[in-house]
Design a protein around this motif. Structure first.
Motif, PDB file in Angstrom:
ATOM      1  N   CYS A 190      56.470   4.131  26.993  1.00  0.00           N
ATOM      2  CA  CYS A 190      57.541   3.351  26.366  1.00  0.00           C
ATOM      3  C   CYS A 190      58.015   3.985  25.057  1.00  0.00           C
ATOM      4  O   CYS A 190      57.214   4.526  24.286  1.00  0.00           O
TER       5      CYS A 190
ATOM      6  N   VAL B 252      51.454   1.885  26.758  1.00  0.00           N
ATOM      7  CA  VAL B 252      51.120   0.467  26.827  1.00  0.00           C
ATOM      8  C   VAL B 252      50.263   0.232  28.068  1.00  0.00           C
ATOM      9  O   VAL B 252      50.642   0.614  29.178  1.00  0.00           O
TER      10      VAL B 252
ATOM     11  N   ALA C 263      49.211  -2.238  30.469  1.00  0.00           N
ATOM     12  CA  ALA C 263      49.691  -3.548  30.895  1.00  0.00           C
ATOM     13  C   ALA C 263      49.101  -3.948  32.240  1.00  0.00           C
ATOM     14  O   ALA C 263      48.722  -3.100  33.053  1.00  0.00           O
TER      15      ALA C 263
ATOM     16  N   LYS D  96      53.952  -4.028  35.594  1.00  0.00           N
ATOM     17  CA  LYS D  96      55.135  -3.335  35.098  1.00  0.00           C
ATOM     18  C   LYS D  96      56.288  -4.324  35.024  1.00  0.00           C
ATOM     19  O   LYS D  96      57.033  -4.532  35.978  1.00  0.00           O
TER      20      LYS D  96
ATOM     21  N   GLU E 182      58.767  -6.714  31.765  1.00  0.00           N
ATOM     22  CA  GLU E 182      58.977  -7.003  30.348  1.00  0.00           C
ATOM     23  C   GLU E 182      57.881  -7.927  29.830  1.00  0.00           C
ATOM     24  O   GLU E 182      57.347  -7.734  28.740  1.00  0.00           O
TER      25      GLU E 182
ATOM     26  N   ILE F  45      54.621  -6.000  29.347  1.00  0.00           N
ATOM     27  CA  ILE F  45      54.643  -5.186  28.134  1.00  0.00           C
ATOM     28  C   ILE F  45      54.439  -6.060  26.902  1.00  0.00           C
ATOM     29  O   ILE F  45      53.657  -5.718  26.000  1.00  0.00           O
TER      30      ILE F  45
ATOM     31  N   THR G  74      47.425  -0.474  23.107  1.00  0.00           N
ATOM     32  CA  THR G  74      48.376   0.628  23.004  1.00  0.00           C
ATOM     33  C   THR G  74      47.709   1.880  22.458  1.00  0.00           C
ATOM     34  O   THR G  74      46.656   1.824  21.813  1.00  0.00           O
TER      35      THR G  74
END
Length: 348
Positions: free
Chosen positions: A47, A236, A238, A241, A243, A246, A255
């Motif tokens: 990102c 990131v 997560a 995958k 929004e 994230i 991170t």
């Protein structure tokens, strides 16, 4: 190159056409697929949460940022145009959400995640802040920057303190930042930005439990800027995958900041990541084969010996007497690198 083009033309000349198309050039874009493994149930999302377009002081149209990000192998990008500094305001009639809307249309076609954001811009001692995951950028435009930050938080924004060492090369924690940290306004801090690295900011992130971030802060075209290396980015970790995935990972501080082969992260995250990248196999000749399965090189230091472990390569070395390695390009504090035992990397 000329002989291939000429041969391509020669092969088609017998067709007696007015236009001879070089069909081998039909691909619109080429994506750089970045191989970086995750760990546990987390996947790595590459990102860049700090970019600008012509809707502030950038030189690129919003959908151009999307095409660049896709080609660079990113999974997500944030459009963070300045709300106060818009050099093309007389030419562009769109509101403060327009750059995101344009980028989002292109991102949906490219299956790239685009995060809505703005940059709140003031001189030091306050400095610059990115507000990510906002709802309406227009409401964040306030005369008082603290009111802008308050409105962004009201919208559920994740606030990043940008490039704390810019523009005077002094990385200083001013009283205003201490207040914003104490009040929970600041969520993350950029420890890497554009071409700068701020080791002191790693200490702040660890001490105040803030998310470690990196961003390109790109204003012009990014092609060729980093000499075939990755642009500054935030890795990131997560659960999904998306929004929302994230956002959850950023709040949980999962991170790693990546820039020019250097990494910075909390020791728990960085050590787990290194374990997923480096594998060791004991050989019959009193040596070990050390494999890096990722696209990130590692610089290993052991006692008086130094080794470079290139991306996607295996090197062979004698079994070290001291099994504790220091990863010279992996920062866990301002002046501390990640140390790890080779026994934790052993491939059974």
């Amino acid at each position: 190159m000329k002989r291939f083009i000429t041969q391509s033309l020669m092969n088609n000349l017998h067709k007696k056409k007015d236009v001879y198309e070089l069909t081998r050039l039909n691909n619109l874009f080429t994506r750089n697929e970045i191989n970086i493994p995750g760990f546990d149930d987390y996947r790595v999302l590459k990102c860049d949460f700090h970019t600008h377009t012509v809707f502030s002081d950038g030189l690129v149209w919003p959908d151009g940022r999307i095409y660049e990000a896709w080609q660079d192998g990113l999974d997500a990008i944030a459009i963070t145009d300045h709300i106060e500094h818009r050099i093309n305001q007389d030419l562009l009639n769109g509101d403060l959400n327009q750059s995101y809307k344009i980028a989002k249309t292109a991102a949906d076609d490219m299956e790239l995640i685009v995060i809505p954001g703005v940059e709140i811009t003031r001189d030091k001692p306050l400095g610059h802040f990115n507000a990510l995951f906002i709802q309406d950028a227009n409401l964040i435009e306030k005369e008082d920057p603290l009111d802008s930050l308050a409105e962004a938080k009201k919208q559920g924004a994740f606030i990043v303190w940008n490039h704390p060492g810019w523009p005077d090369n002094n990385v200083t924690l001013y009283p205003i930042h201490e207040q914003l940290i104490t009040k929970g306004i600041i969520n993350g801090i950029e420890v890497m930005n554009y071409k700068d690295f701020y080791p002191k900011a790693i200490h702040w992130c660890v001490s105040f439990k803030k998310t470690i971030m990196a961003g390109s802060d790109v204003h012009c075209t990014i092609s060729g800027m980093y000499r075939n290396r990755f642009r500054p980015m935030t890795l990131v970790f997560a659960r999904e995958k998306s929004e929302a995935g994230i956002h959850e990972a950023l709040l949980a501080r999962r991170t790693i900041a990546l820039f020019d082969g250097y990494m910075a992260g909390e020791i728990q995250i960085l050590s787990q990541f290194v374990k997923s990248c480096i594998k060791i196999k004991y050989m019959k000749n009193s040596c070990i084969a050390v494999t890096n399965v990722s696209d990130i090189p590692f610089h290993i230091f052991n006692e008086d010996d130094s080794y470079m472990l290139p991306e996607r390569k295996t090197i062979m070395m004698r079994i070290p007497a001291n099994h504790l390695w220091t990863l010279e390009n992996c920062f866990v504090k301002e002046d501390s690198k990640l140390s790890i035992s080779i026994n934790e990397l052993r491939l059974e």
